[in-house]
Structures are given as C-alpha cells and as structure tokens.
Design an enzyme around this catalytic site. Structure first.
Site, PDB file in Angstrom:
ATOM      1  N   GLY A  56      50.467  34.330  51.314  1.00  0.00           N
ATOM      2  CA  GLY A  56      51.786  34.886  51.090  1.00  0.00           C
ATOM      3  C   GLY A  56      52.050  36.213  51.755  1.00  0.00           C
ATOM      4  N   ARG A  57      51.670  37.301  51.100  1.00  0.00           N
ATOM      5  CA  ARG A  57      52.048  38.639  51.563  1.00  0.00           C
ATOM      6  C   ARG A  57      51.663  38.926  53.018  1.00  0.00           C
ATOM      7  NH1 ARG A  57      50.747  39.252  46.040  1.00  0.00           N
ATOM      8  NH2 ARG A  57      52.338  40.319  44.787  1.00  0.00           N
ATOM      9  N   ARG A  82      43.317  37.046  52.403  1.00  0.00           N
ATOM     10  CA  ARG A  82      43.715  37.984  53.455  1.00  0.00           C
ATOM     11  C   ARG A  82      43.120  37.651  54.819  1.00  0.00           C
ATOM     12  NH1 ARG A  82      46.814  38.566  49.985  1.00  0.00           N
ATOM     13  NH2 ARG A  82      47.158  40.370  48.625  1.00  0.00           N
ATOM     14  N   HIS A  89      51.500  33.013  40.883  1.00  0.00           N
ATOM     15  CA  HIS A  89      52.702  33.540  41.532  1.00  0.00           C
ATOM     16  C   HIS A  89      52.460  34.949  42.088  1.00  0.00           C
ATOM     17  CE1 HIS A  89      56.915  32.319  42.176  1.00  0.00           C
ATOM     18  NE2 HIS A  89      57.175  33.610  42.252  1.00  0.00           N
ATOM     19  N   SER A 135      47.816  28.860  41.267  1.00  0.00           N
ATOM     20  CA  SER A 135      48.577  30.067  41.589  1.00  0.00           C
ATOM     21  C   SER A 135      49.076  30.760  40.340  1.00  0.00           C
ATOM     22  CB  SER A 135      49.778  29.702  42.477  1.00  0.00           C
ATOM     23  OG  SER A 135      50.605  30.835  42.714  1.00  0.00           O
ATOM     24  N   GLY A 143      45.604  36.490  46.913  1.00  0.00           N
ATOM     25  CA  GLY A 143      44.646  37.459  47.439  1.00  0.00           C
ATOM     26  C   GLY A 143      43.938  37.056  48.713  1.00  0.00           C
TER      27      GLY A 143
END
Length: 340
Positions: free
Chosen positions: A291-292, A272, A237, A235, A270
C-alpha cells in the site's frame, strides 16, 4: 527511488512525511492522512511482526537466477505482488496530484512491471470513477475493490466495476471500521455470511473471481471459504480502522494452516522491500499487497515512480531468494524462516 521519495515528501507535506523507515511512528493518529488510527499500535504491529521474522541464510547451492514469477487467481505475475487498493489523494495525500493521474500511475505502472494494480473506493464518486477508468485503459487488467456499503450503492458499484472488463472483484470488509464514511452520510457495515454468499454468487455468475479483504482470524478465513470467496486478504486495513490488533505477519501462519488449498491467500501490512515479500510468502501467503510505498511512488513519480519502486522491489526479492537458496516462489516455505 531517492528522487521519487524527495518529490513525494514535497507534495505530501502535512499528510505524509515519507520517512526513511515507514513504521507509523511519525504519523500516529493521522486519519485521514497516511497514519494509523489512535495510538497507531496496529500500524506499528504490522512492522514489528514482520521485523521479528528472521531468515535462514544458505549459500551452498547453485541458485544464481531465481524465478520470481507465479500465478494467482488466474493472473500470471512477474512476482507475487499486487498494489493494494488505496484512493482519496485529496484528503489522504495532499491533493497536489490528481486522483486520475495517481490511480492511472498505480494501475499502468503495475501492468508495465507484470503485476496487478488494485483500485480503491470512497465517498466522492471520482475515486471509484478514476479507478475504473484506469482499469479500462489497461484492458481490464486491474482489480476494483468496493467498500461494504449499505443499501443499493454496493450493487450499483459492482455493476459499474463489471463494465471495466476486470476478471476479479474485491471487497474490503475491513473498511466497515471507517467511521468517517458514516459521518459523511454514506454508511458501511460488516457483512453476514449469507450476505456475502449472495455477492459471491453474483460475481461468479459473471465468470469472475471474488476477493474478501480484512481477514485476521482463522475462523473468518474458513467462513470466507465457505461462502465461496476465491481469495482473502489478511489485513487490518493498514492499522487505520481498529487500534491494538496484531500485525498481519503474526496471524498469517495460523490462517494459512486453516485455509491453504481452499482459496488464495493474500496479505498486506508493513511490506516495504523484497525481503518482506519473501517473508510473507514463506509464512503462507500466495502473494502480497503493498500500500503506502506504492502510493508514495505514484505521488512522487507517477507511472515512472511506480515502475521504479516495483523494479527495485523485484531486485531485492531476487537477492533474498539467492541468499536463502530459493530457485522459485514455490521454494519460499517455512524452510527459509529461522525458528530460534
């Protein structure tokens, strides 16, 4: 997911645009926020590195109902996926959803879908407190990540995390690059192998596993194995601490070659959709952290949003496994990667 994203776009206005393609281009330099540091090259490199990986399509086989399940770090997972540790709704995501509701949605939604939710850490105590409460609510099924604090704060938070009943602890050493924490008077720092060995020994004394997040080179992956870590997370981050790093998909194969079989290999950056999950596992990961997209789903739909995202992801993974002739997760090897 369309409705979830539309709601998230409304609630996260000014902090995240919830772009159709989450690639770091529209949020350059927005830290705090959901963007990448500086030029956002590291964030964008995560996306481009994954996009550069091509898949071999195979259809002359009998795979129609792939098995996406796997076991990682003693957890039986419905698919090789975990929710990455992200907190700080108030200063990263707009604050229109409370920290408690947000992280409960992540941990509870993950459990409902047969995966694991990780919790974050930060300067305001309510970030880790909300995370620990969500893990307790879910019977210890969650992984608390603690930043590499200086002084006694690290041990204090480890002890608090232990009380949740969790079976694994994580440390995001990559957070040592978050200058905002030092500006708030709560410094974090890199950890020497000797320091890490003491931390790992303490966690193992509790009969728990230790995960070291923020590994980007084979030599540090080997060091992580040497100090006794049970897993690493490849990672950078999310591109939020150091500009101009390579994408995680680019460095993963060499890291996997160095330490495969010595510890579990997780990766974020990244990811998705289900095809991205398949790519990362084929490149050498045992599981991925996302994450996002999970954060957007939690803000836009709370637990239902998280479940909708993970269910969609699993459907995509199943489809990708069928189209690459992969019956099980163990079949996701270099055979599915096209070498041009």
């Amino acid at each position: 997911m369309k409705e979830v994203k539309e709601k998230a776009r409304e609630l996260m206005q000014g902090f995240c645009r919830v772009c159709k393609v989450c690639d770091g281009r529209a949020c350059v330099g927005e830290v705090p926020g959901m963007g990448g540091l500086g030029t956002a090259a590291s964030f964008k490199n995560n996306i481009s590195a994954l996009a550069s990986v091509k898949l071999n399509m195979r259809l002359l086989h009998g795979v129609t109902e792939p098995d996406t399940s796997c076991s990682v770090l003693g957890y039986d997972l419905a698919m090789p996926v975990m929710a990455a540790p992200i907190g700080g709704v108030s200063f990263n995501m707009g604050g229109k959803v409370g920290e408690e509701d947000y992280i409960d949605a992540v941990v509870s939604g993950s459990k409902a879908c047969g995966v694991i939710g990780c919790t974050g850490d930060g300067v305001p105590p309510f970030i880790h407190e909300a995370g620990y409460a969500a893990i307790v609510k879910n019977g210890g099924l969650g992984i608390p990540f603690i930043k590499p604090w200086e002084g006694g704060e690290l041990d204090e938070k480890l002890e608090k995390a232990r009380a949740t009943g969790c079976a694994a602890f994580g440390m995001d050493v990559d957070a040592a690059g978050l200058v905002t924490l030092r500006q708030m008077g709560r410094p974090v720092s890199p950890k020497t192998p000797a320091e890490l060995e003491k931390i790992v020994s303490k966690v193992h004394g509790w009969d728990a596993k230790f995960i070291l997040k923020g590994i980007m080179t084979p030599d540090e992956a080997l060091l992580a194995a040497e100090v006794g870590a049970d897993a690493i997370v490849v990672s950078n981050h999310g591109g939020r601490v150091l500009d101009h790093t390579p994408g995680t998909a680019e460095v993963l194969p060499a890291i996997a070659e160095a330490v495969s079989g010595k510890l579990a290999i997780l990766v974020d950056g990244g990811i998705r959709d289900g095809a991205d999950v398949l790519k990362m596992v084929a490149l050498g990961a045992d599981a991925v952290m996302i994450g996002r997209p999970v954060s957007v789903a939690a803000v836009g739909g709370l637990q239902e949003g998280v479940e909708t995202y993970f269910n969609t992801l699993k459907g995509q993974l199943v489809q990708a496994m069928i189209l690459t002739g992969s019956q099980t997760v163990k079949d996701l090897t270099s055979r599915v990667i096209h070498r041009g």
